[in-house]
Design a protein around this motif. Structure first.
Motif: not given
Lengths: 292, 269
Positions: B14-15, B18, B21, B23-24, B26, B42, B44, B85
């Motif tokens: 997803i990313s 770590k 982010s 943008y998220t 989903r 999905c 980020d 998001d």
């Protein structure tokens, strides 16, 4: 085995080339026909009318005597009419075009409206006269006034302006909308700052051409009862009035031959006016149209 | 069991990092009419990095970044599910104003699309629609934005000439300057160099490198060397799905999915 018979091709070649030349002549003749007719018409009008065309002609009212007859009331009447017709038809027409192109969702209702607007552009002008007589003159009791005439003319050219404005708006490339929207512009900001500036030349060209149609129209105004013989200038929008084509029509229907020459002089004035308006339209189109 | 795992790895990443982010995304799905253009995305997007999106034509790359600033809604018959998001706020929430989103997320398009106005007017278009009227501020915005887009030296003496007189590459940098003028946080670039010659391309690429200090950049590209050169992370799209999303050097040196490997080695696409 060859499917294409070379000998046959060779034999037919001459005939094909001759036909090619003939067709060109045919189309040339079609064009010449129109030009010759136009030339004859202009020649006749100018030779007949030029003698009556002097300052007096512009400064006099209509008269029983051909030498004293002038076009003053008709010119002023036409100008009054345009002063009503131009703003009303442009505001309503451009507004309608913007709504249809930018806001209305594309469904069968908008397609239905669209089709009817295009059809309205082809309705005979006398029918609009009938509508004006019923609604403006009688129902709204405006009488045979400039306002009734102006509103009728607005209705007549409204469909033309709507269609021309829609074309102009549609010709603004999609990437211009994207550029504006992507910067957080609202729809109205995009229309006002990007779409309209790009579409204005097309809108004005269509508008002026529509107005020059209105200035030459007779039938609807006869229908609503514009005057044919007046010896005063309109004072306000409720006054009776006449316009150039009606005045010309009136002169040509007089028995005395001299009046036909007066009519020719009137036609020259009308033609020059139309020519000027069309030139302005062409000028605007060439000068301001944006190339993408 | 192991081979299955190897051939179909989870749309795991997803990313790739770590990190913060901006943008998220989903379970994002998008349809054009009946055509399922994006399938369960999905993904980020990290702050202040360059994220490249690669993939063959028609795989949904452009659709995806146009969803990030909701430009995709300009297409009628578009339908979407799932969530995107932006800074923790769902951009499809009815309370979320799309104009606000697009003010902090700028976009540069495939074909340079300056307005038929002067260079100056092009740059101040954004600030003006957001209500900035002071000449002095606008002048500063123009200088800063054009400098930011590495165009200032070429055009400073002809700011009031029509933007259409610029070359294609200059027009594209003008569009970048126009985008910088609203001081966004994110810049979305939809194949920004595909219509440009190699030298202009190089300039835009250098520009992207210098912009990432201040902006989060998402760039769609056809050109894999370009993605390898300028991006920190790369996502490989195929048929509307994210096949692999990882650090760029990882993707290009050691792809985990067979399809990614096939694509970047030029076996299809």
């Amino acid at each position: 085995m060859n499917l294409v018979d070379k000998q046959l091709v060779k034999n037919k070649m001459g005939m094909r080339l001759i036909r090619n030349k003939l067709i060109k002549q045919l189309f040339l003749m079609a064009t010449l026909f129109a030009i010759i007719i136009l030339g004859t018409l202009l020649y006749r009008i100018f030779t007949q009318g030029i003698g009556y065309l002097d300052w007096e002609f512009f400064l006099s009212f209509a008269s029983r005597f051909p030498e004293e007859a002038g076009i003053k009331a008709a010119i002023i009447g036409s100008l009054w009419l345009m002063a009503i017709t131009a703003p009303i038809s442009l505001i309503l027409g451009v507004g309608t075009a913007i709504f249809l192109e930018e806001y209305a969702s594309k469904n069968k209702w908008t397609r239905f409206i669209q089709m009817n607007i295009s059809n309205l552009a082809g309705v005979p002008s006398i029918v609009f006269g009938l509508l004006g007589l019923t609604v403006f003159v009688r129902l709204l009791e405006m009488g045979r006034s400039i306002i009734a005439g102006g509103l009728t003319m607005s209705l007549l050219i409204l469909p033309i302006i709507v269609v021309a404005s829609q074309e102009a708006i549609r010709s603004v490339p999609n990437d211009q909308y994207e550029a504006s929207f992507a910067m957080g512009a609202t729809k109205w900001q995009t229309i006002r700052r990007v779409v309209l500036p790009a579409a204005i030349p097309g809108i004005l060209t269509g508008g002026i051409l529509a107005l020059s149609r209105a200035i030459g129209e007779t039938a609807p105004l006869l229908m609503i009862g514009a005057l044919t013989f007046i010896a005063y200038l309109p004072e306000n929008i409720w006054s009776g009035f006449t316009v150039m084509p009606i005045q010309i029509f009136n002169w040509t229907s007089r028995p005395q031959e001299e009046f036909h020459y007066v009519a020719a002089a009137g036609i020259i004035v009308l033609l020059v006016m139309l020519l000027i308006m069309n030139s302005i339209a062409v000028f605007i189109r060439n000068k301001f149209s944006k190339r993408y | 069991m192991l081979t299955v795992e190897r051939n179909r790895p989870m749309a795991s990443s997803i990313s790739p990092i770590k990190d913060n982010s901006i943008y998220t995304v989903r379970n994002f799905n998008l349809w054009y009419g009946a055509d399922h253009a994006l399938n369960d995305i999905c993904m980020d997007i990290p702050t202040n990095k360059v994220t490249a999106i690669i993939g063959p034509s028609g795989c949904g790359k452009s659709t995806y970044i146009k969803a990030l600033n909701r430009m995709v809604e300009l297409v009628p018959s578009v339908k979407m599910t799932g969530s995107i998001d932006y800074n923790g706020q769902n951009i499809f929430n009815p309370k979320f104003k799309v104009e606000e989103l697009r003010t902090s997320v700028g976009m540069v398009f495939q074909k340079p699309n300056p307005f038929p106005k002067s260079i100056y007017e092009n740059v101040v278009y954004g600030p003006k629609i957001h209500g900035i009227k002071k000449k002095q501020i606008l002048d500063e915005v123009v200088e800063k934005s054009l400098k930011g887009a590495a165009l200032w030296d070429e055009v400073k003496d002809r700011l009031h000439e029509n933007a259409f007189g610029l070359s294609g590459g200059q027009q594209q940098r003008l569009c970048i300057a126009r985008c910088l003028a609203i001081e966004p946080d994110v810049i979305l670039m939809d194949e920004p160099t595909s219509a440009l010659d190699p030298i202009s391309t190089l300039k835009v690429e250098e520009l992207v490198q210098s912009l990432k200090k201040e902006y989060s950049i998402v760039i769609v590209t056809h050109n894999m060397q370009q993605a390898a050169r300028i991006s920190d992370n790369t996502a490989f799209f195929l048929n509307g799905e994210v096949i692999e999303y990882n650090k760029t050097d990882q993707i290009f040196s050691n792809p985990t999915d067979k399809r990614t490997e096939d694509y970047i080695t030029g076996r299809f696409g």
